[in-house]
Design an enzyme around this catalytic site. Structure first.
Site, PDB file in Angstrom:
ATOM      1  N   ASP A  81      44.812  35.827  34.197  1.00 51.84           N
ATOM      2  CA  ASP A  81      43.515  36.504  34.142  1.00 51.84           C
ATOM      3  C   ASP A  81      42.429  35.476  34.414  1.00 51.84           C
ATOM      4  OD1 ASP A  81      42.595  39.445  32.881  1.00 51.84           O
ATOM      5  OD2 ASP A  81      41.026  37.910  32.808  1.00 51.84           O
ATOM      6  N   LYS A 162      47.724  50.067  37.622  1.00 48.69           N
ATOM      7  CA  LYS A 162      46.797  51.129  37.221  1.00 48.69           C
ATOM      8  C   LYS A 162      45.973  51.581  38.419  1.00 48.69           C
ATOM      9  CE  LYS A 162      43.363  50.155  34.347  1.00 48.69           C
ATOM     10  NZ  LYS A 162      42.784  49.886  33.018  1.00 48.69           N
TER      11      LYS A 162
END
Length: 298
Positions: A81, A162
């Site tokens: 991340d 997603k």
């Protein structure tokens, strides 16, 4: 919605905390796995856009390395991340941008020159306030994650990402389907039904023949040419939509009082892991100092 309001309203937020997870997103992955068994037999996994580490927490429970079990330094789960993430046993976290062109080689080195069984991406861009804009930037993020995934996935591996279902989601799904033998939409009960959020579960990775002959540098550019060359969707193309998880609690409902059959602790607990460097941190500091720009009325 503030933290206190969310705790009062969101029953799945309470369930996640009571079960010891960093975020409610951990329950989404658990519900997908319960229905589709995507974590069975996985020995290596990469979690993209991993902050605050909910998906990685679940992976640490399920992913057990067998290939390098004798090497104490080998960690079979890698979380990535742009925000720092608090340490988690069984997971190595990197502060990296997934658009970094050299990231794929670092990942393969981490896994001792092996490719991985599973790549997850639960990321989403900061909301812009309109469904069209949010959908556009989410689509770009999905394709960026896929581009990285094709370099690090082993044949027959799994990719879960997603997506925001909207006007262009069918074309996006068709483009992604060229890289996998099986693809379905999964909607965990933890997701609010009023949300357009869903997860594409893509199995049996297989690089298209037109791309398989490319070297690394050529493949990066060829990927985007291939993706955007696909503009028409066959009428017979359909993707199954699967609901995952029990319908015990409604993610959209307001629970001012917990149901009598609530099976977890009702004690209000602090968040398990606060954000390390949230995007809104600077704005909060400016607001406290009265320096945050305000839009005036004409």
């Amino acid at each position: 919605m503030g933290l206190a309001q969310r705790e009062r309203r969101d029953i799945w937020y309470k369930v996640a905390k009571a079960m010891g997870y960093r975020s409610r997103s951990a329950l989404k992955l658990l519900q997908i796995h319960q229905k589709l068994k995507i974590l069975d037999g996985i020995v290596s996994a990469v979690d993209l856009c991993a902050s605050p580490g909910g998906f990685s927490q679940v992976l640490a429970e399920y992913v057990k390395s067998s290939n390098h079990s004798s090497d104490a330094s080998y960690i079979p789960v890698l979380g990535i991340d742009i925000q720092p993430i608090h340490d988690l046993e069984g997971v190595e976290f990197w502060v990296q941008d997934i658009t970094d062109q050299n990231l794929y080689s670092d990942i393969i080195k981490h896994f001792m020159n092996d490719k991985v069984d599973l790549v997850l991406c639960d990321g989403a861009p900061d909301g812009f306030g309109t469904a069209f804009e949010d959908g556009y930037y989410q689509e770009d993020l999905v394709l960026t994650a896929l581009q990285l995934a094709i370099f690090i996935l082993r044949p027959d591996a799994t990719f879960v990402v997603k997506v925001f279902r909207g006007k262009n989601s069918r074309l996006l799904t068709y483009r992604i389907s060229h890289f996998f033998e099986s693809i379905v939409y999964a909607k965990p009960r933890v997701c609010r039904q009023s949300s357009c959020e869903a997860f594409l579960v893509c199995r049996k990775f297989n690089l298209p023949s037109s791309l398989s002959s490319q070297n690394v540098e050529e493949l990066r550019e060829a990927f985007w040419r291939f993706i955007y060359s696909i503009t028409d969707i066959p009428s017979e193309f359909n993707v199954d939509y699967i609901v995952c998880g029990e319908a015990k609690y409604d993610a959209d409902a307001n629970y001012p009082e917990l149901p009598e059959d609530f099976e977890y602790s009702t004690e209000v607990k602090p968040p398990l892991m606060l954000p390390t460097n949230p995007a809104y941190k600077i704005a909060c500091e400016l607001k406290k100092q009265g320096k945050l720009c305000k839009t005036g009325k004409n």
